[in-house]
Design a protein around this motif. Structure first.
Motif, PDB file in Angstrom:
ATOM      1  N   ASP A  48       0.823  -1.213   0.000  1.00  0.00           N
ATOM      2  CA  ASP A  48       0.000   0.000   0.000  1.00  0.00           C
ATOM      3  C   ASP A  48       0.860   1.268   0.000  1.00  0.00           C
ATOM      4  N   PHE A  49       1.833   1.292  -0.901  1.00  0.00           N
ATOM      5  CA  PHE A  49       2.730   2.433  -1.039  1.00  0.00           C
ATOM      6  C   PHE A  49       1.993   3.645  -1.611  1.00  0.00           C
ATOM      7  N   HIS A  50       1.086   3.407  -2.534  1.00  0.00           N
ATOM      8  CA  HIS A  50       0.230   4.454  -3.100  1.00  0.00           C
ATOM      9  C   HIS A  50       1.023   5.667  -3.583  1.00  0.00           C
ATOM     10  N   GLY A  51       2.136   5.412  -4.265  1.00  0.00           N
ATOM     11  CA  GLY A  51       2.869   6.493  -4.922  1.00  0.00           C
ATOM     12  C   GLY A  51       3.444   7.550  -4.014  1.00  0.00           C
TER      13      GLY A  51
ATOM     14  N   GLY B  57       2.209  -1.872   7.099  1.00  0.00           N
ATOM     15  CA  GLY B  57       1.560  -0.570   7.202  1.00  0.00           C
ATOM     16  C   GLY B  57       1.132   0.004   5.864  1.00  0.00           C
ATOM     17  N   PHE B  58       1.590   1.215   5.556  1.00  0.00           N
ATOM     18  CA  PHE B  58       1.101   1.927   4.381  1.00  0.00           C
ATOM     19  C   PHE B  58       2.007   3.114   4.083  1.00  0.00           C
ATOM     20  N   TYR B  59       1.925   3.603   2.842  1.00  0.00           N
ATOM     21  CA  TYR B  59       2.560   4.845   2.385  1.00  0.00           C
ATOM     22  C   TYR B  59       4.084   4.828   2.507  1.00  0.00           C
ATOM     23  N   GLY B  60       4.686   3.655   2.607  1.00  0.00           N
ATOM     24  CA  GLY B  60       6.137   3.595   2.707  1.00  0.00           C
ATOM     25  C   GLY B  60       6.691   4.121   4.006  1.00  0.00           C
ATOM     26  N   ARG B  61       5.868   4.160   5.048  1.00  0.00           N
ATOM     27  CA  ARG B  61       6.344   4.649   6.340  1.00  0.00           C
ATOM     28  C   ARG B  61       7.129   3.583   7.097  1.00  0.00           C
ATOM     29  N   TRP B  62       6.984   2.335   6.691  1.00  0.00           N
ATOM     30  CA  TRP B  62       7.739   1.242   7.299  1.00  0.00           C
ATOM     31  C   TRP B  62       8.284   0.339   6.198  1.00  0.00           C
TER      32      TRP B  62
END
Length: 636
Positions: free
Chosen positions: A49-52, A282-287
């Motif tokens: 769930d990196f979502h760019g 997680g999500f959004y490349g935070r981890w």
């Protein structure tokens, strides 16, 4: 002079969330440390769930340049041949403008640079149709996996742009191993993406698919894992990974490890179902997830030796530090002009080295800067100011960005910047989403939908459209005023795009009062969150709120009003929603039964921008949003 920004950065550096879990084994025992040829040890890095999210956010969270640096460090520590980098899907859409406006090309470019080995198909990969997905698959230097995505009318035939699994060859010499990775898309994908985008495809049951391929994979590999765009929890009628794991155990076909996604869960410890470990980053490349596996090639079992989530934290750039030095000199906190110029010269040298891809040289310049500031603290620079400046320098050194990736992200950012940075208005309040209740973000977005649809319906603002509905999952970002920012805070086109990145269009239709009641009753179940609305108000109840039971037995909506008048089940109402819900997606099937249907093709985000322009002084104030239109009440 110690600002909250720097304080937060220092805390973030110290309290990076690295949570090790030692020796969790797929068979429930400690990993075998035997160094014989039958044993191999490898490291899997994973995201989902990196979502760019190529750039860090305003709180310095995430950022692909910082993630790339972390990946490179881990590869250096354990040996590049011993590491695989995997994605559990939703890579490039439902994204900020840097990815969404560029149809995901920028994100795949960066993923290629970071060296991903494979990705499972997420539902948002289909957002712009299969043509765009094929383009991104062709651009990718890694395979896209979707074993359960089959061509309609066939049993197990996949489209040409997807593969069921990949056999990764990791390690070398006595540590060489073949790891089979089965990739799965979410079974609910056709329901949670735009209608028609998955035409010609069938998304099969996850458990059935794993059982179908398990023996085939293990015949070629030394062990097998699953990467799936699905979270741990069930989603309505669709099985989550905990359920899938138990069904596999019951069928005598267990797997040792599942890497999940979709539900945006940062799992700091594996969830164990029998001997199956489930992890998610997680999500959004935070981890960046990291799982160190011991593989027994004789038994074909993979056991977890160590698991952790590494927090991806950005840091001030050399330019940020230079700006701070300028401010301190202007404020009289740096008292010597020669000292000020010397500091700036080192910063400029670090910037130049970084821009040339010489990260080590840039770090050397910043270390020299640090030493100079520390030596003059309380002399040529105020002691408290020196502490703040040293904190920023330490943050820079502790979490360096990868220069090549940073430069490439900047290239893509520059392409969209003229649009993204354009001011569109102001706000004096934070605009915040709430998936399971009313939110001021949902309120103002639906207000803008109702305003624009009413105007667009017949060219007049005359109440011809009575209600607006949108789904909370379509609101993808908050708009937060940074600490210390002056008011009113400037809103950019990019900020509104981050809220509404899908390019959804306003879709008008007629619904009866009874149909509206059905929709609001369904909303109260919380399967896909609370419908956000303008023009209507309602109370809702759900016994899950009190019991904690994930499957509520009592729910519903009551005291529904439209324009302040009690909802009439037999009356017809003109409503506007988005084109996603209009097709009955996300389980909101009643919308698909609406009559007198009209797709306006008017972009929701554009309507939102125009609505802000209509407000006094182009500014969103608290009094512009009527709160209390959706109220949670006890079960009657």
């Amino acid at each position: 002079m110690l600002t909250r920004r720097s304080a937060l950065l220092i805390v973030a550096m110290v309290l990076a969330l690295i949570v090790p879990t030692a020796a969790l084994a797929g068979n429930g025992k400690k990993a075998n440390n035997n160094s014989g040829n039958s044993i191999a040890e490898v490291t899997l890095l994973h995201t989902n769930d990196f979502h760019g999210r190529l750039e860090t956010d305003y709180k310095y969270r995430g950022g692909s340049a910082y993630m790339a640096s972390m990946i490179n460090d881990i590869r250096a520590d354990v040996g590049k041949k011993n590491v695989a980098l995997l994605s559990a899907g939703d890579v490039f859409f439902a994204a900020p403008a840097i990815s969404q406006l560029l149809m995901g090309e920028s994100t795949i470019d960066i993923y290629n640079m970071m060296g991903y080995d494979l990705a499972a198909l997420g539902n948002h990969e289909f957002d712009k149709g299969q043509g765009v997905l094929v383009d991104r698959a062709n651009q990718s230097e890694f395979p896209w996996l979707g074993a359960n995505v089959v061509l309609e009318g066939t049993e197990w035939d996949l489209p040409g742009w997807a593969a069921p699994y990949e056999i990764l060859e990791l390690g070398k010499g006595s540590n060489a191993v073949k790891l089979g990775v089965l990739g799965l898309a979410g079974e609910e994908t056709p329901e949670v993406t735009i209608k028609g985008s998955t035409a010609g495809l069938v998304f099969k049951d996850l458990t059935d698919t794993i059982i179908h391929y398990r023996d085939e994979i293990l015949a070629q590999a030394d062990a097998m894992i699953v990467v799936a765009h699905m979270g741990t929890n069930n989603s309505g009628p669709y099985d989550g990974l905990e359920t899938v794991a138990q069904k596999l155990i019951d069928a005598g076909s267990p797997v040792d490890l599942m890497i999940g996604g979709h539900q945006h869960q940062p799992l700091f410890e594996p969830i164990m179902v029998g001997d199956t470990a489930i992890i998610e980053a997680g999500f959004y490349g935070r981890w960046l997830g990291q799982v160190d596996l011991t593989i027994d090639k004789t038994t074909k079992r993979a056991t977890i030796k160590n698991y952790q989530l590494n927090t991806v934290t950005g840091a001030p750039t050399a330019g940020d530090i230079g700006d701070l030095i300028h401010e301190m000199y202007a404020d009289g906190l740096i008292t010597n002009a020669g000292f000020h110029n010397s500091l700036l010269k080192k910063v400029e040298g670090a910037e130049a080295a970084f821009d040339r891809g010489r990260g080590n040289a840039a770090a050397g310049k910043m270390k020299a800067l640090r030493n100079q500031v520390a030596a003059q603290a309380g002399k040529k620079i105020d002691a408290e100011a020196a502490a703040e400046l040293l904190g920023d320098i330490d943050a820079y050194l502790a979490h360096p960005a990868d220069p090549a990736v940073a430069a490439r992200v900047a290239y893509w950012s520059d392409i969209v910047a003229p649009i993204v940075d354009q001011p569109v208005g102001f706000t004096t309040i934070d605009l915040i989403r709430d998936y399971n209740n009313e939110s001021n973000m949902g309120d103002i977005v639906t207000d803008s939908m109702l305003w624009k649809a009413d105007e667009y319906d017949d060219g007049l603002l005359n109440g011809s459209v009575q209600i607006a509905f949108t789904n909370p999952g379509g609101l993808r970002a908050n708009i937060l005023i940074p600490d210390g920012a002056s008011l009113p805070y400037t809103l950019t086109w990019g900020a509104t795009f981050d809220v509404l990145p899908f390019g959804n269009q306003l879709f008008l239709m007629d619904l009866t009062g009874a149909q509206i009641q059905d929709l609001l009753d369904q909303s109260a179940k919380l399967y896909k969150g609370i419908l956000q609305t303008s023009g209507a108000s309602y109370e809702w109840y759900n016994n899950d709120i009190l019991s904690g039971d994930p499957a509520p037995t009592v729910w519903g909506a009551q005291n529904v009003e439209v324009g302040g008048v009690t909802l009439n089940p037999g009356a017809t109402y003109r409503i506007v929603t988005n084109d996603f819900l209009a097709g009955g997606q996300d389980g909101w099937t009643t919308f698909a039964d609406g009559t007198n249907r009209w797709d306006s093709y008017y972009d929701m985000q554009q309507g939102f921008v125009e609505y802000i322009d209509e407000l006094d002084d182009d500014t969103i104030d608290a009094e512009d949003i009527v709160i209390g239109r959706i109220v949670n009440v006890p079960v009657p």
